[in-house]
Motif scaffolding. Structure first.
Motif, PDB file in Angstrom:
ATOM      1  N   MET A   1       7.515   4.346  14.938  1.00 29.71           N
ATOM      2  CA  MET A   1       6.055   3.552  14.657  1.00 29.71           C
ATOM      3  C   MET A   1       5.314   4.358  15.568  1.00 29.71           C
ATOM      4  SD  MET A   1       5.296  -0.061  15.752  1.00 29.71           S
ATOM      5  CE  MET A   1       5.836  -0.172  17.416  1.00 29.71           C
ATOM      6  N   LEU A   2       3.968   4.772  14.706  1.00 27.43           N
ATOM      7  CA  LEU A   2       3.186   5.440  15.472  1.00 27.43           C
ATOM      8  C   LEU A   2       2.005   4.223  16.079  1.00 27.43           C
ATOM      9  CD1 LEU A   2       1.970   7.810  12.704  1.00 27.43           C
ATOM     10  CD2 LEU A   2       3.265   8.159  14.831  1.00 27.43           C
ATOM     11  N   PHE A   3       1.515   3.351  15.516  1.00 30.08           N
ATOM     12  CA  PHE A   3       0.686   2.227  16.078  1.00 30.08           C
ATOM     13  C   PHE A   3       0.683   1.080  15.142  1.00 30.08           C
ATOM     14  CE2 PHE A   3      -1.950   4.747  13.526  1.00 30.08           C
ATOM     15  CZ  PHE A   3      -2.778   3.812  12.893  1.00 30.08           C
ATOM     16  N   THR A   4       0.194   0.073  15.904  1.00 35.97           N
ATOM     17  CA  THR A   4       0.208  -1.342  15.375  1.00 35.97           C
ATOM     18  C   THR A   4      -1.332  -1.634  15.292  1.00 35.97           C
ATOM     19  OG1 THR A   4       2.217  -1.761  15.910  1.00 35.97           O
ATOM     20  CG2 THR A   4       1.013  -3.736  15.342  1.00 35.97           C
ATOM     21  N   VAL A   5      -1.885  -2.378  14.167  1.00 31.19           N
ATOM     22  CA  VAL A   5      -3.282  -2.865  14.157  1.00 31.19           C
ATOM     23  C   VAL A   5      -2.978  -4.302  14.404  1.00 31.19           C
ATOM     24  CG1 VAL A   5      -5.122  -3.344  12.462  1.00 31.19           C
ATOM     25  CG2 VAL A   5      -3.852  -1.304  12.158  1.00 31.19           C
ATOM     26  N   PRO A   6      -3.475  -4.742  15.396  1.00 28.45           N
ATOM     27  CA  PRO A   6      -2.978  -6.329  15.992  1.00 28.45           C
ATOM     28  C   PRO A   6      -3.775  -7.319  15.003  1.00 28.45           C
ATOM     29  CG  PRO A   6      -4.084  -5.191  17.604  1.00 28.45           C
ATOM     30  CD  PRO A   6      -4.157  -4.403  16.555  1.00 28.45           C
ATOM     31  N   LEU A   7      -4.751  -7.110  14.729  1.00 28.19           N
ATOM     32  CA  LEU A   7      -5.581  -7.920  13.756  1.00 28.19           C
ATOM     33  C   LEU A   7      -5.143  -8.228  12.363  1.00 28.19           C
ATOM     34  CD1 LEU A   7      -8.395  -9.664  14.270  1.00 28.19           C
ATOM     35  CD2 LEU A   7      -9.729  -8.127  13.067  1.00 28.19           C
ATOM     36  N   LEU A   8      -4.783  -7.251  11.928  1.00 25.05           N
ATOM     37  CA  LEU A   8      -4.068  -7.581  10.550  1.00 25.05           C
ATOM     38  C   LEU A   8      -2.694  -7.267  10.497  1.00 25.05           C
ATOM     39  CD1 LEU A   8      -6.244  -4.778   8.610  1.00 25.05           C
ATOM     40  CD2 LEU A   8      -6.637  -7.227   8.828  1.00 25.05           C
ATOM     41  N   LYS A   9      -1.832  -7.239  11.805  1.00 23.38           N
ATOM     42  CA  LYS A   9      -0.533  -7.392  11.830  1.00 23.38           C
ATOM     43  C   LYS A   9      -0.045  -6.220  10.974  1.00 23.38           C
ATOM     44  CE  LYS A   9      -0.411 -11.915  13.117  1.00 23.38           C
ATOM     45  NZ  LYS A   9       0.079 -13.571  12.942  1.00 23.38           N
ATOM     46  N   ASP A  14       5.591   6.772  10.863  1.00 21.60           N
ATOM     47  CA  ASP A  14       5.275   8.311  10.313  1.00 21.60           C
ATOM     48  C   ASP A  14       5.974   8.359   9.273  1.00 21.60           C
ATOM     49  OD1 ASP A  14       8.059   7.507  11.134  1.00 21.60           O
ATOM     50  OD2 ASP A  14       8.296   9.405  12.188  1.00 21.60           O
ATOM     51  N   SER A  15       6.736   7.660   8.564  1.00 23.93           N
ATOM     52  CA  SER A  15       7.352   7.802   7.096  1.00 23.93           C
ATOM     53  C   SER A  15       6.365   7.373   6.317  1.00 23.93           C
ATOM     54  CB  SER A  15       8.585   7.054   6.855  1.00 23.93           C
ATOM     55  OG  SER A  15       8.505   5.536   7.380  1.00 23.93           O
ATOM     56  N   SER A  20       2.200   8.345   2.202  1.00 28.69           N
ATOM     57  CA  SER A  20       0.781   8.303   1.867  1.00 28.69           C
ATOM     58  C   SER A  20       0.153   9.678   1.324  1.00 28.69           C
ATOM     59  CB  SER A  20      -0.041   7.365   3.006  1.00 28.69           C
ATOM     60  OG  SER A  20       0.396   6.147   2.988  1.00 28.69           O
ATOM     61  N   LEU A  21       0.339  10.627   2.225  1.00 31.95           N
ATOM     62  CA  LEU A  21      -0.048  11.769   2.191  1.00 31.95           C
ATOM     63  C   LEU A  21       0.656  12.557   0.833  1.00 31.95           C
ATOM     64  CD1 LEU A  21      -0.171  13.363   5.845  1.00 31.95           C
ATOM     65  CD2 LEU A  21      -2.048  12.821   4.331  1.00 31.95           C
ATOM     66  N   LEU A  22       1.875  12.324   0.574  1.00 25.08           N
ATOM     67  CA  LEU A  22       2.566  12.913  -0.522  1.00 25.08           C
ATOM     68  C   LEU A  22       1.819  12.214  -1.745  1.00 25.08           C
ATOM     69  CD1 LEU A  22       4.882  14.604  -1.268  1.00 25.08           C
ATOM     70  CD2 LEU A  22       6.192  12.652  -1.368  1.00 25.08           C
ATOM     71  N   LEU A  23       1.467  10.729  -1.529  1.00 25.30           N
ATOM     72  CA  LEU A  23       0.922  10.261  -2.739  1.00 25.30           C
ATOM     73  C   LEU A  23      -0.434  10.660  -3.099  1.00 25.30           C
ATOM     74  CD1 LEU A  23       1.248   7.866  -5.149  1.00 25.30           C
ATOM     75  CD2 LEU A  23       0.054   6.470  -3.012  1.00 25.30           C
ATOM     76  N   VAL A  24      -1.219  11.053  -2.115  1.00 31.34           N
ATOM     77  CA  VAL A  24      -2.593  11.418  -2.359  1.00 31.34           C
ATOM     78  C   VAL A  24      -2.542  13.021  -2.799  1.00 31.34           C
ATOM     79  CG1 VAL A  24      -4.597  12.425  -0.999  1.00 31.34           C
ATOM     80  CG2 VAL A  24      -3.612  10.308  -0.718  1.00 31.34           C
ATOM     81  N   LEU A  25      -1.494  13.872  -2.421  1.00 30.82           N
ATOM     82  CA  LEU A  25      -1.339  15.296  -2.972  1.00 30.82           C
ATOM     83  C   LEU A  25      -0.595  15.135  -4.404  1.00 30.82           C
ATOM     84  CD1 LEU A  25       0.237  16.926  -0.143  1.00 30.82           C
ATOM     85  CD2 LEU A  25      -1.856  17.399  -0.801  1.00 30.82           C
ATOM     86  N   ARG A  26      -0.083  14.040  -4.701  1.00 33.06           N
ATOM     87  CA  ARG A  26       0.300  13.948  -6.065  1.00 33.06           C
ATOM     88  C   ARG A  26      -0.764  13.445  -6.927  1.00 33.06           C
ATOM     89  NH1 ARG A  26       5.999  10.518  -5.299  1.00 33.06           N
ATOM     90  NH2 ARG A  26       7.311  12.340  -4.908  1.00 33.06           N
ATOM     91  N   LEU A  27      -1.744  12.751  -6.497  1.00 33.13           N
ATOM     92  CA  LEU A  27      -2.682  12.413  -7.284  1.00 33.13           C
ATOM     93  C   LEU A  27      -3.631  13.613  -7.458  1.00 33.13           C
ATOM     94  CD1 LEU A  27      -3.612   8.735  -5.874  1.00 33.13           C
ATOM     95  CD2 LEU A  27      -2.849   9.489  -8.371  1.00 33.13           C
ATOM     96  N   MET A  28      -3.874  14.106  -6.584  1.00 28.99           N
ATOM     97  CA  MET A  28      -4.805  15.420  -6.581  1.00 28.99           C
ATOM     98  C   MET A  28      -4.176  16.427  -7.539  1.00 28.99           C
ATOM     99  SD  MET A  28      -6.337  16.063  -2.628  1.00 28.99           S
ATOM    100  CE  MET A  28      -6.657  17.522  -2.900  1.00 28.99           C
ATOM    101  N   ALA A  29      -2.725  16.617  -7.449  1.00 26.70           N
ATOM    102  CA  ALA A  29      -2.106  17.723  -8.523  1.00 26.70           C
ATOM    103  C   ALA A  29      -2.026  17.098  -9.793  1.00 26.70           C
ATOM    104  CB  ALA A  29      -0.967  17.576  -8.021  1.00 26.70           C
ATOM    105  N   ALA A  30      -2.422  15.820 -10.163  1.00 26.82           N
ATOM    106  CA  ALA A  30      -2.498  15.208 -11.309  1.00 26.82           C
ATOM    107  C   ALA A  30      -4.262  15.400 -11.957  1.00 26.82           C
ATOM    108  CB  ALA A  30      -1.940  13.684 -11.568  1.00 26.82           C
ATOM    109  N   THR A  31      -5.011  15.235 -11.205  1.00 22.58           N
ATOM    110  CA  THR A  31      -6.187  15.029 -11.385  1.00 22.58           C
ATOM    111  C   THR A  31      -6.998  16.276 -11.380  1.00 22.58           C
ATOM    112  OG1 THR A  31      -7.098  14.525  -9.413  1.00 22.58           O
ATOM    113  CG2 THR A  31      -6.561  12.701 -10.940  1.00 22.58           C
ATOM    114  N   LEU A  32      -6.591  17.198 -10.684  1.00 24.54           N
ATOM    115  CA  LEU A  32      -7.555  18.694 -10.900  1.00 24.54           C
ATOM    116  C   LEU A  32      -7.258  19.271 -11.927  1.00 24.54           C
ATOM    117  CD1 LEU A  32      -9.148  20.259  -8.942  1.00 24.54           C
ATOM    118  CD2 LEU A  32      -7.159  21.449  -7.907  1.00 24.54           C
TER     119      LEU A  32
END
Length: 129
Positions: A1-9, A14-15, A20-32
């Motif tokens: 666990m990196l951190f918690t946003v208490p207001l939104l729970k 890290d996973s 999320s980074l892997l998903l962004v890279l996949r989207l960029m690889a598909a759209t570029l």
């Protein structure tokens, strides 16, 4: 666990960040490659490929190419509307997502009106097909 946003729970792990980074890279690889292909290929060539190789009827291929062709036009018109609204004193630099959505929705009306005008100019060309 990196951190918690208490207001939104919400707990950020890290996973989760890795996924999320892997998903962004996949989207960029598909759209570029798609962006590069659309900027290099002429629309008439793309229409010919859609009709001859992919066996899409010409009416549908024409509709797809027309939509692709109007994306930059609508984008520049939306930027112009945003500039006009900014000149009138509307501030779009808010971080509140609900306020930002509330600011964008009224701008869709002028964009919709200009879209209908542009489409009405193209309609006689489509009816010939």
């Amino acid at each position: 666990m990196l951190f918690t946003v208490p207001l939104l729970k919400i707990t950020v792990t890290d996973s989760g960040v890795y996924f999320s980074l892997l998903l962004v890279l996949r989207l960029m690889a598909a759209t570029l490659p798609l962006t590069i292909m659309l900027s290099v290929t002429q629309m008439s060539d793309l229409t010919n490929v859609l009709v001859s190789k992919l066996r899409i009827p010409y009416k549908y291929a024409f509709a797809i190419i027309t939509v692709i062709r109007f994306i930059p036009v609508f984008s520049s018109e939306m930027n112009g509307i945003i500039e006009v609204q900014t000149a009138r004193g509307v501030e779009f630099d808010t971080k509140n997502i609900f306020r930002k959505i509330g600011l964008i929705i009224p701008m869709c009306v002028p964009l919709l009106i200009s879209s209908v005008k542009k489409i009405s100019k193209i309609t006689p060309k489509i009816s010939v097909l």
